[in-house]
Scaffold this motif. Structure first.
Motif, PDB file in Angstrom:
ATOM      1  N   ILE A 166       0.834  -1.208   0.000  1.00  0.00           N
ATOM      2  CA  ILE A 166       0.000   0.000   0.000  1.00  0.00           C
ATOM      3  C   ILE A 166       0.867   1.256   0.000  1.00  0.00           C
ATOM      4  N   ASP A 167       1.953   1.227   0.741  1.00  0.00           N
ATOM      5  CA  ASP A 167       2.874   2.368   0.760  1.00  0.00           C
ATOM      6  C   ASP A 167       3.428   2.636  -0.640  1.00  0.00           C
ATOM      7  N   GLY A 168       3.760   1.557  -1.356  1.00  0.00           N
ATOM      8  CA  GLY A 168       4.261   1.705  -2.716  1.00  0.00           C
ATOM      9  C   GLY A 168       3.230   2.320  -3.651  1.00  0.00           C
ATOM     10  N   MET A 169       1.956   1.993  -3.424  1.00  0.00           N
ATOM     11  CA  MET A 169       0.901   2.559  -4.258  1.00  0.00           C
ATOM     12  C   MET A 169       0.779   4.072  -4.039  1.00  0.00           C
ATOM     13  N   LYS A 175       3.853  10.426  -7.452  1.00  0.00           N
ATOM     14  CA  LYS A 175       4.734  10.723  -8.586  1.00  0.00           C
ATOM     15  C   LYS A 175       3.969  10.763  -9.913  1.00  0.00           C
ATOM     16  N   GLY A 176       2.679  10.502  -9.850  1.00  0.00           N
ATOM     17  CA  GLY A 176       1.897  10.468 -11.078  1.00  0.00           C
ATOM     18  C   GLY A 176       2.037   9.174 -11.853  1.00  0.00           C
ATOM     19  N   ASP A 177       2.570   8.137 -11.201  1.00  0.00           N
ATOM     20  CA  ASP A 177       2.776   6.855 -11.859  1.00  0.00           C
ATOM     21  C   ASP A 177       1.509   6.000 -11.705  1.00  0.00           C
ATOM     22  N   VAL A 181       0.185   2.161  -9.870  1.00  0.00           N
ATOM     23  CA  VAL A 181      -0.911   2.052  -8.899  1.00  0.00           C
ATOM     24  C   VAL A 181      -1.914   0.999  -9.367  1.00  0.00           C
ATOM     25  N   LEU A 182      -2.300   1.069 -10.617  1.00  0.00           N
ATOM     26  CA  LEU A 182      -3.298   0.144 -11.154  1.00  0.00           C
ATOM     27  C   LEU A 182      -2.803  -1.302 -11.135  1.00  0.00           C
ATOM     28  N   SER A 183      -1.504  -1.476 -11.307  1.00  0.00           N
ATOM     29  CA  SER A 183      -0.948  -2.835 -11.331  1.00  0.00           C
ATOM     30  C   SER A 183      -1.052  -3.528  -9.976  1.00  0.00           C
ATOM     31  N   ALA A 184      -1.210  -2.744  -8.911  1.00  0.00           N
ATOM     32  CA  ALA A 184      -1.333  -3.315  -7.567  1.00  0.00           C
ATOM     33  C   ALA A 184      -2.775  -3.652  -7.208  1.00  0.00           C
ATOM     34  N   LEU A 185      -3.714  -3.345  -8.111  1.00  0.00           N
ATOM     35  CA  LEU A 185      -5.122  -3.631  -7.867  1.00  0.00           C
ATOM     36  C   LEU A 185      -5.501  -4.988  -8.454  1.00  0.00           C
ATOM     37  N   GLY A 271      -1.176 -10.417  -2.405  1.00  0.00           N
ATOM     38  CA  GLY A 271      -0.350  -9.290  -2.834  1.00  0.00           C
ATOM     39  C   GLY A 271      -1.054  -8.247  -3.672  1.00  0.00           C
ATOM     40  N   LYS A 272      -2.382  -8.343  -3.804  1.00  0.00           N
ATOM     41  CA  LYS A 272      -3.150  -7.371  -4.572  1.00  0.00           C
ATOM     42  C   LYS A 272      -4.261  -6.784  -3.698  1.00  0.00           C
ATOM     43  N   ALA A 273      -4.603  -5.511  -3.975  1.00  0.00           N
ATOM     44  CA  ALA A 273      -5.723  -4.872  -3.276  1.00  0.00           C
ATOM     45  C   ALA A 273      -7.033  -5.374  -3.860  1.00  0.00           C
ATOM     46  N   ILE A 274      -7.890  -5.951  -3.017  1.00  0.00           N
ATOM     47  CA  ILE A 274      -9.153  -6.500  -3.513  1.00  0.00           C
ATOM     48  C   ILE A 274     -10.346  -5.615  -3.153  1.00  0.00           C
TER      49      ILE A 274
END
Length: 291
Positions: A166-169, A175-177, A181-185, A271-274
């Motif tokens: 979550i911190d990485g997201m 940073k506008g990346d 962010v979407l890849s962690a969902l 490892g993904k946000a559900i």
């Protein structure tokens, strides 16, 4: 005469060793068949005095499980608590009355498990069991496995990686990346904005594309310098992470600024946000938008 005696003793030794090997092989076959029936087929009735010593003991903490009925009740938690069970003995060998097995257990937690409600999670766990046989019956067992991993897979104990994910997201968002962010969902993430928040009109957003188009794109189009400050992450049970902080930004249509208290409740799996639930001071945001 001496030669004959030596041959006799040698023959007796070979016979004794052969009998021991035969008994060990018999023990291993019986043991493997019993546990296949009990775990994979749910046949708890095979936990009886034919296959188990009357004082069968499962070495456990804080106290041992002793006796056939207690042993049966213990393993009913697995047969009733899990569906789609696959229990595999990957390797088994022994010496004398001692057997060691390496095993793997897979299943989905769809029922009550030791008094805990079903989580719906799947588990894939490997371990080792030391076994003591007595007169051809199972007399004692002791399991060795990663209990923390088991609890994490069940979702009872959170994965230590959740906060880092979550911190990485949030850092990627800052940073506008957005792709990161979407890849962690999770592909089927259920995303809810706070009621009465401008972007709650299409709750729930299902999947990363819906979040991108329904939330992120609108935030970028409506606000200048939209940021999250004073962000703190709180690790919680059942693979939840709570984020607290404040929204800051300037509404493009009228130049009004916000400094609104917010919190986000995330749930993760594999490892993904559900799931995501936003809470925010909607009154403060609404007043800024309507100035």
């Amino acid at each position: 005469m001496k030669t004959s005696l030596k041959l006799l003793l040698c023959s007796m030794f070979i016979c004794a060793m052969s009998c021991k090997d035969a008994q060990l092989e018999k023990n291993i076959t019986m043991y493997s068949n019993v546990w296949d029936e009990v775990i994979n087929k749910g046949n708890l009735e095979l936990i009886n005095d034919t296959n188990f010593d009357a004082n069968i003991t499962l070495v456990s903490s804080p106290e041992n499980v002793v006796g056939i009925e207690a042993f049966k009740a213990y393993y009913s938690n697995f047969t009733n608590g899990f569906s789609d069970i696959e229990f595999t003995i990957e390797n088994i060998f022994g010496q004398g009355d001692n057997i060691m097995k390496q095993w793997n257990f897979k299943g989905t937690n769809t029922g009550e498990f030791f008094g805990m409600p079903a989580t719906g999670n799947t588990v894939d766990l490997s371990g080792v069991t030391l076994v003591k046989m007595k007169d051809g019956k199972i007399a004692r067992e002791q399991d060795f496995m990663d209990n923390m991993q088991f609890m994490q897979q069940l979702g009872i104990v959170s994965s230590p990686e959740n906060v880092e994910i979550i911190d990485g997201m949030y850092k990627a968002f800052a940073k506008g990346d957005i792709p990161n962010v979407l890849s962690a969902l999770d592909p089927n993430i259920v995303w809810n904005e706070a009621e009465n928040f401008p972007y709650a009109d299409n709750n729930p957003y299902i999947g990363p594309d819906a979040v991108l188009n329904g939330v992120f794109a609108r935030v970028g189009g409506d606000w200048d310098n939209f940021t999250l400050v004073d962000l703190k992450l709180h690790d919680m049970s059942n693979n939840y992470v709570l984020a607290t902080g404040r929204y800051q930004g300037k509404y493009k249509k009228n130049g009004a600024s916000i400094n609104a208290q917010m919190s986000h409740l995330w749930q993760l799996k594999d490892g993904k946000a559900i799931s995501f639930q936003q809470m925010v001071d909607t009154k403060h945001v609404s007043e800024a938008i309507n100035k």
